[in-house]
Design a protein around this motif. Structure first.
Motif, PDB file in Angstrom:
ATOM      1  N   ARG A  44       0.837  -1.187   0.000  1.00  0.00           N
ATOM      2  CA  ARG A  44       0.000   0.000   0.000  1.00  0.00           C
ATOM      3  C   ARG A  44       0.876   1.243   0.000  1.00  0.00           C
ATOM      4  O   ARG A  44       2.075   1.182   0.280  1.00  0.00           O
ATOM      5  CB  ARG A  44      -0.919   0.013   1.227  1.00  0.00           C
ATOM      6  CG  ARG A  44      -1.916  -1.131   1.249  1.00  0.00           C
ATOM      7  CD  ARG A  44      -2.759  -1.103   2.512  1.00  0.00           C
ATOM      8  NE  ARG A  44      -3.733  -2.196   2.512  1.00  0.00           N
ATOM      9  CZ  ARG A  44      -4.236  -2.742   3.600  1.00  0.00           C
ATOM     10  NH1 ARG A  44      -3.881  -2.287   4.794  1.00  0.00           N
ATOM     11  NH2 ARG A  44      -5.114  -3.722   3.526  1.00  0.00           N
ATOM     12  N   GLU A  45       0.250   2.355  -0.284  1.00  0.00           N
ATOM     13  CA  GLU A  45       0.949   3.640  -0.254  1.00  0.00           C
ATOM     14  C   GLU A  45       0.353   4.532   0.816  1.00  0.00           C
ATOM     15  O   GLU A  45      -0.873   4.560   1.015  1.00  0.00           O
ATOM     16  CB  GLU A  45       0.862   4.335  -1.620  1.00  0.00           C
ATOM     17  CG  GLU A  45       1.629   3.616  -2.716  1.00  0.00           C
ATOM     18  CD  GLU A  45       1.618   4.381  -4.026  1.00  0.00           C
ATOM     19  OE1 GLU A  45       0.886   5.406  -4.110  1.00  0.00           O
ATOM     20  OE2 GLU A  45       2.320   3.964  -4.960  1.00  0.00           O
ATOM     21  N   ALA A  46       1.226   5.235   1.515  1.00  0.00           N
ATOM     22  CA  ALA A  46       0.820   6.208   2.528  1.00  0.00           C
ATOM     23  C   ALA A  46       1.632   7.469   2.302  1.00  0.00           C
ATOM     24  O   ALA A  46       2.606   7.473   1.532  1.00  0.00           O
ATOM     25  CB  ALA A  46       1.048   5.655   3.935  1.00  0.00           C
ATOM     26  N   GLU A  47       1.250   8.533   2.945  1.00  0.00           N
ATOM     27  CA  GLU A  47       2.010   9.777   2.841  1.00  0.00           C
ATOM     28  C   GLU A  47       3.166   9.776   3.834  1.00  0.00           C
ATOM     29  O   GLU A  47       3.024   9.293   4.961  1.00  0.00           O
ATOM     30  CB  GLU A  47       1.101  10.980   3.119  1.00  0.00           C
ATOM     31  CG  GLU A  47       0.075  11.235   2.028  1.00  0.00           C
ATOM     32  CD  GLU A  47      -0.681  12.535   2.258  1.00  0.00           C
ATOM     33  OE1 GLU A  47      -0.402  13.211   3.277  1.00  0.00           O
ATOM     34  OE2 GLU A  47      -1.541  12.874   1.430  1.00  0.00           O
ATOM     35  N   VAL A  48       4.283  10.307   3.399  1.00  0.00           N
ATOM     36  CA  VAL A  48       5.403  10.502   4.303  1.00  0.00           C
ATOM     37  C   VAL A  48       5.062  11.667   5.231  1.00  0.00           C
ATOM     38  O   VAL A  48       4.650  12.732   4.757  1.00  0.00           O
ATOM     39  CB  VAL A  48       6.695  10.810   3.523  1.00  0.00           C
ATOM     40  CG1 VAL A  48       7.843  11.097   4.480  1.00  0.00           C
ATOM     41  CG2 VAL A  48       7.038   9.666   2.589  1.00  0.00           C
ATOM     42  N   PRO A  49       5.186  11.486   6.548  1.00  0.00           N
ATOM     43  CA  PRO A  49       4.839  12.577   7.468  1.00  0.00           C
ATOM     44  C   PRO A  49       5.624  13.852   7.173  1.00  0.00           C
ATOM     45  O   PRO A  49       6.840  13.803   6.924  1.00  0.00           O
ATOM     46  CB  PRO A  49       5.215  12.013   8.843  1.00  0.00           C
ATOM     47  CG  PRO A  49       5.190  10.536   8.668  1.00  0.00           C
ATOM     48  CD  PRO A  49       5.627  10.277   7.261  1.00  0.00           C
ATOM     49  N   GLU A  50       4.933  14.965   7.199  1.00  0.00           N
ATOM     50  CA  GLU A  50       5.601  16.241   6.940  1.00  0.00           C
ATOM     51  C   GLU A  50       6.218  16.827   8.203  1.00  0.00           C
ATOM     52  O   GLU A  50       7.157  17.620   8.123  1.00  0.00           O
ATOM     53  CB  GLU A  50       4.593  17.244   6.349  1.00  0.00           C
ATOM     54  CG  GLU A  50       4.103  16.864   4.957  1.00  0.00           C
ATOM     55  CD  GLU A  50       3.208  17.937   4.365  1.00  0.00           C
ATOM     56  OE1 GLU A  50       3.006  18.975   5.037  1.00  0.00           O
ATOM     57  OE2 GLU A  50       2.711  17.763   3.240  1.00  0.00           O
TER      58      GLU A  50
END
Length: 349
Positions: A30-36
């Motif tokens: 799956r794909e998730a966002e890299v924390p900013e």
């Protein structure tokens, strides 16, 4: 470092409890966002290498072992190495290369617990740290010196001897002056163990009854048995142990894929008759001792510099191929330490 981070983080999640050997259907990518942003004390790590280890299978079982099981639908756990690309933790500056228990993913967020900074070693490429030090070097060294109490002139038998831990154990056994019998699953691996690593005798366990082969290779019995396999092989070793023998239980790869309870060896009573000892251990327990960790690290680094300790790496390219890579451990396809290269190494590494 900020401009080196993408916004997408690929992650392998555990899709179900595996039955038997790992298959790709046990996982889902799956794909998730890299924390900013990071909280105080946190750091963001760009993973470079994943270590494939038999204990990956243990972590997917429903029962508690020495760590909580990976939850179904959770990010798969793994021992990894990567570059710190953002940090709000003074102990782990940006640009440092760290290793520890993280996940099968492109980026991991950590508070630093259990992480260590990889110290460059002359003549040791970055991925080779997974073949010589840390969770590979500690069990081989500690298993023989602290638990096995191996002495010069004794007979040491090592199962799964061509694997990452086993191959170091064979070589350290020779360094300590033992007669070493190495067990592996192919003629090619046996030749490597004898001709390159210096084993005195080898056994291809696929060529016939392991008990007969072990008895022929150990005419004077077994003083120390370094067990990575368990099951039938452990039972065969128990038949041959000498008085006051030591059995070092590092792993039991023959039973990791079983979903039911596996009967123990039928001849454990030999421990009583021979006044012998069997002891299991987990390397993380010893890694918590900084002085021991440093001593092991220094010994292995010195032996490697002296040309007395070597290694093999088996690197699969791409995070997307991680499930196939870990399955190689249980089919015997890997040649040496199995790794997955997730991304390019840091320029300064």
């Amino acid at each position: 470092m900020l401009d080196t981070v993408t916004t997408v983080n690929r992650q392998w999640h555990l899709a179900r409890r595996p039955e038997g050997v790992f298959s790709e259907a046990d996982f889902v990518l799956r794909e998730a966002e890299v924390p900013e942003t990071l909280a105080d004390g946190e750091l963001l790590i760009r993973l470079v290498y994943l270590s494939m280890d038999p204990t990956n299978r243990v972590w997917t079982r429903e029962k508690y072992t020495y760590m909580d099981p990976v939850p179904v639908d959770g990010v798969m756990r793994g021992i990894a190495m990567g570059e710190v690309v953002r940090s709000r933790n003074a102990d782990f500056p940006e640009g440092a290369v760290v290793t520890g228990v993280l996940g099968w993913e492109d980026y991991a967020v950590s508070d630093g617990t259990g992480l260590s900074i990889v110290q460059p070693q002359e003549g040791v490429p970055l991925p080779a740290h997974f073949a010589l030090f840390g969770h590979i070097g500690i069990p081989a060294h500690v298993g023989l010196t602290e638990i096995g109490k191996l002495k010069a002139g004794e007979t040491l038998v090592v199962s799964a001897a061509a694997g990452a831990v086993g191959s170091l154990t064979v070589q350290i056994g020779k360094i300590l002056g033992a007669r070493v019998v190495a067990i592996a699953g192919s003629d090619e691996k046996c030749r490597y163990l004898k001709e390159t690593l210096g084993a005195d005798a080898t056994i291809n366990y696929k060529r016939g009854p392991i008990g007969e082969a072990m008895a022929a290779a150990c005419p004077d019995g077994i003083d120390v048995y370094f067990d990575n396999v368990g099951g039938e092989m452990l039972e065969a070793a128990l038949d041959l142990i000498n008085m006051h023998a030591r059995i070092v239980m590092c792993g039991a790869i023959s039973i990791y894929n079983s979903d039911c309870d596996v009967p123990g060896p039928r001849n454990l009573f030999n421990l009583l008759f021979k006044r012998a000892r069997i002891e299991g251990f987990v390397c993380f327990d010893y890694a918590a001792d900084p002085a021991l960790w440093m001593r092991v690290h220094e010994d292995i680094a010195r032996w490697h510099r002296e040309g007395r300790l070597t290694y093999r790496l088996d690197i699969v390219e791409g995070l997307e191929n991680t499930p196939a890579a870990v399955a190689r451990l249980f089919t015997g396809a890997n040649q040496g330490k199995q790794l997955v290269r997730v991304a390019d190494e840091p320029v300064a590494a």
